[in-house]
Enzyme design. Structure first.
Site, PDB file in Angstrom:
ATOM      1  N   HIS A   4       0.802  -1.232   0.000  1.00  0.00           N
ATOM      2  CA  HIS A   4       0.000   0.000   0.000  1.00  0.00           C
ATOM      3  C   HIS A   4       0.831   1.276   0.000  1.00  0.00           C
ATOM      4  CE1 HIS A   4       0.990  -0.204   4.269  1.00  0.00           C
ATOM      5  NE2 HIS A   4       0.721   1.087   4.326  1.00  0.00           N
TER       6      HIS A   4
HETATM    7  C1  UD1 Z   1      -1.560   5.243   6.441  1.00  0.00           C
HETATM    8  C2  UD1 Z   1      -0.185   5.644   6.997  1.00  0.00           C
HETATM    9  C3  UD1 Z   1       0.808   4.525   6.765  1.00  0.00           C
HETATM   10  C4  UD1 Z   1       0.296   3.217   7.314  1.00  0.00           C
HETATM   11  C5  UD1 Z   1      -1.069   2.937   6.705  1.00  0.00           C
HETATM   12  C6  UD1 Z   1      -1.657   1.657   7.204  1.00  0.00           C
HETATM   13  C7  UD1 Z   1       0.313   8.052   6.900  1.00  0.00           C
HETATM   14  C8  UD1 Z   1       1.129   9.060   6.223  1.00  0.00           C
HETATM   15  N1  UD1 Z   1       0.334   6.839   6.348  1.00  0.00           N
HETATM   16  O1  UD1 Z   1      -1.407   5.134   5.037  1.00  0.00           O
HETATM   17  O2  UD1 Z   1       2.016   4.846   7.423  1.00  0.00           O
HETATM   18  O3  UD1 Z   1       1.194   2.185   6.977  1.00  0.00           O
HETATM   19  O4  UD1 Z   1      -1.938   4.029   7.027  1.00  0.00           O
HETATM   20  O5  UD1 Z   1      -2.809   1.364   6.483  1.00  0.00           O
HETATM   21  O6  UD1 Z   1      -0.303   8.322   7.898  1.00  0.00           O
HETATM   22  N2  UD1 Z   1      -9.002   4.714   2.773  1.00  0.00           N
HETATM   23  C9  UD1 Z   1     -10.256   4.150   2.836  1.00  0.00           C
HETATM   24  N3  UD1 Z   1     -10.724   3.774   4.049  1.00  0.00           N
HETATM   25  C10 UD1 Z   1     -10.015   3.915   5.187  1.00  0.00           C
HETATM   26  C11 UD1 Z   1      -8.744   4.502   5.122  1.00  0.00           C
HETATM   27  C12 UD1 Z   1      -8.244   4.879   3.910  1.00  0.00           C
HETATM   28  O7  UD1 Z   1     -10.928   3.994   1.824  1.00  0.00           O
HETATM   29  O8  UD1 Z   1     -10.510   3.529   6.272  1.00  0.00           O
HETATM   30  C13 UD1 Z   1      -8.462   5.093   1.460  1.00  0.00           C
HETATM   31  C14 UD1 Z   1      -8.757   6.515   1.103  1.00  0.00           C
HETATM   32  O9  UD1 Z   1      -8.990   6.566  -0.284  1.00  0.00           O
HETATM   33  C15 UD1 Z   1      -7.466   7.236   1.406  1.00  0.00           C
HETATM   34  C16 UD1 Z   1      -6.424   6.165   1.120  1.00  0.00           C
HETATM   35  O10 UD1 Z   1      -7.052   4.942   1.474  1.00  0.00           O
HETATM   36  O11 UD1 Z   1      -7.302   8.378   0.658  1.00  0.00           O
HETATM   37  C17 UD1 Z   1      -5.166   6.336   1.910  1.00  0.00           C
HETATM   38  O12 UD1 Z   1      -5.433   6.423   3.297  1.00  0.00           O
HETATM   39  P1  UD1 Z   1      -4.477   7.301   4.288  1.00  0.00           P
HETATM   40  O13 UD1 Z   1      -4.915   7.170   5.695  1.00  0.00           O
HETATM   41  O14 UD1 Z   1      -4.329   8.649   3.750  1.00  0.00           O
HETATM   42  O15 UD1 Z   1      -3.075   6.634   4.125  1.00  0.00           O
HETATM   43  P2  UD1 Z   1      -2.671   5.113   4.067  1.00  0.00           P
HETATM   44  O16 UD1 Z   1      -2.200   4.834   2.708  1.00  0.00           O
HETATM   45  O17 UD1 Z   1      -3.715   4.223   4.649  1.00  0.00           O
END
Ligand code: UD1
Length: 457
Positions: A239
């Site tokens: 991811h």
């Molecule tokens: C975040 C952390 C990363 C960690 C990861 C675990 C930061 C910078 N990154 O990355 O260190 O390894 O979490 O998963 O904080 N989304 C959903 N549902 C959710 C959460 C996210 O659909 O419950 C989707 C959204 O489109 C979002 C994307 O995933 O924009 C990324 O989520 P985000 O929390 O921004 O970062 P992660 O890639 O999950």
């Protein structure tokens, strides 16, 4: 006040809450109880990314939910800060504990470092700093890890959080060295072990009761080799923005994984970010299954999208648990993100883990499962020196070579065979665990913080 926001935070917080409970029931600590509040920032909000973890880990419901949701890094970080400040001012905790390296970690640490409590307020045990400013002490759990790659958002979060924390709780020796090199006074650095591993050790046995292996078609009753009918399989997670947000890089990695999956079936719980990219880039064809959350039936977590030519005979014995599924065979099989216990069961029974996650490098080290990290660097070098981790990079040939050599080295599985062998790795964790990864990190943290409290109040 404990802060958690994203999936990997929940396991770390769980161990600290357990330690608080132990403190509060212990006769030796009868002088005072620790009151705690749990703040969920809402960085992760899907059931499978958040609630499932609260259930599995038996975490209390968050006392405060900031509900920030997804956004760009700056907007998300700023939104957490805006919503966290009034919470701090209302509750005035003595300590703010942040964990890991996600945006929620740095956002809340930054707010805590600049807040000024009203010193005349009754009821709070305020801690006065040299400057006369009243604010909570900031504890960073999992401090000091460095990938030395500042293109990683997590590296920026680590550097900034460590620069302003009062207590830096570290998991491995490299972190102590990094912090000293950055000029952090050594009195602030406390080598306590690994709270994520505390939680793993606590739940390891319970996780074996999970039915996920049957649900995913990983048990083949026709296989009866060395007392096991488990189909040998690998687990994949992917991811990191650097791996999935660029279509060329992502494609290159998928080509490698597809090749590896010709030797061993690979189960891939797909992170929401990654699923979005697969759809955006039209990469669905790399997968034998892909999760389709909107159309999932309750019995089945995976939907078949194309049939596999290597499909073995079906087994009647699987009907009740996985009525739609044949035993799994070669290929990349996407499934929804799994809860903690299901995932721990899946990972601990696997032959190989391929990942770009930080936490899984540590978990496989303790479980003794061969791990390939699809990155050029790791902020957790102890997983290589003590553990089973190797850096596989992000180039196709490198990943394939690393995967096949891991399979041979640890298990003697010959590529391109579906023989089932017992997972001997499960019994070896004591010999492989790095120093202080013994299930007691949370308790060490709480002891250090309570001693500080007693000293200052
Ligand atoms: C975040 C952390 C990363 C960690 C990861 C675990 C930061 C910078 N990154 O990355 O260190 O390894 O979490 O998963 O904080 N989304 C959903 N549902 C959710 C959460 C996210 O659909 O419950 C989707 C959204 O489109 C979002 C994307 O995933 O924009 C990324 O989520 P985000 O929390 O921004 O970062 P992660 O890639 O999950």
């Amino acid at each position: 006040m404990l802060v958690a926001g994203a999936r990997p935070n929940f396991m770390k917080i769980a161990s600290i809450i357990d330690a608080i409970k132990i403190h509060n029931v212990s006769i030796e600590n009868s002088t005072f109880d620790i009151q705690h509040l749990l703040v969920h920032t809402g960085q992760h909000y899907d059931n499978s990314m958040s609630e499932a973890f609260f259930r599995d880990l038996e975490l209390p419901r968050p006392d405060i939910h900031l509900e920030v949701g997804s956004a760009s890094h700056s907007v998300q970080t700023a939104e957490i800060m805006k919503r966290f400040e009034p919470v701090l001012l209302e509750h005035k905790p003595d300590f703010v504990i942040v964990v890991g390296d996600v945006n929620s970690t740095v956002a809340c640490a930054l707010v805590a470092s600049k807040i000024q409590y009203d010193s005349s307020t009754e009821g709070s045990k305020l801690i006065t700093h040299n400057s006369g400013v009243h604010r909570p002490l900031i504890a960073h759990v999992e401090a000091g890890l460095r990938s030395f790659d500042r293109t990683m958002p997590e590296e920026i979060n680590r550097l900034l959080t460590d620069a302003i924390a009062d207590f830096l709780f570290t998991t491995e020796e490299s972190a102590n060295e990094n912090l000293k090199r950055e000029g952090i006074p050594k009195e602030k650095i406390h080598f306590v072990g690994n709270t994520m591993i505390d939680t793993l050790l606590k739940h390891r046995e319970k996780a074996q009761q999970s039915k996920i292996l049957e649900k995913l078609g990983l048990i083949n009753l026709q296989l009866k080799t060395e007392n096991s009918n488990l189909i040998p399989y690998g687990v994949l997670t992917l991811h990191r923005p650097s791996n999935v947000d660029d279509d060329e890089t992502f494609k290159n990695i998928l080509e490698a994984l597809l090749e590896v999956s010709k030797h061993i079936p690979i189960v891939f719980p797909v992170h929401p970010r990654t699923l979005n990219r697969i759809k955006e880039f039209g990469f669905e064809n790399y997968f034998d299954f892909l999760p389709q959350p909107l159309t999932l039936s309750p019995q089945s977590k995976v939907l078949r999208t194309k049939s596999s030519s290597l499909q073995p005979q079906s087994s009647n014995g699987l009907k009740s648990l996985a009525s739609n599924l044949q035993p799994l065979t070669y290929g990349l099989h996407g499934v929804e993100p799994l809860g903690y216990l299901d995932f721990l069961c899946l990972m601990s029974n696997s032959k190989l883990v391929l990942t770009d996650s930080g936490g899984m490098q540590e978990e496989t080290t303790v479980l003794g499962i061969p791990c390939i990290t699809m990155r050029e660097n790791t902020e957790r070098p102890v997983t290589i020196t003590f553990g089973t981790n190797i850096l596989g990079g992000v180039q196709k040939e490198q990943i394939i070579g690393a995967a096949l050599s891991q399979l041979k080295k640890y298990d003697g599985i010959l590529p391109n065979t579906m023989i089932s062998t017992q997972n001997s790795a499960l019994n070896t964790h004591h010999a492989m665990s790095p120093p202080l990864w013994d299930g007691k990190a949370g308790q060490r943290i709480i002891n250090i913080l309570t001693n500080q409290f007693i000293k200052q109040s």
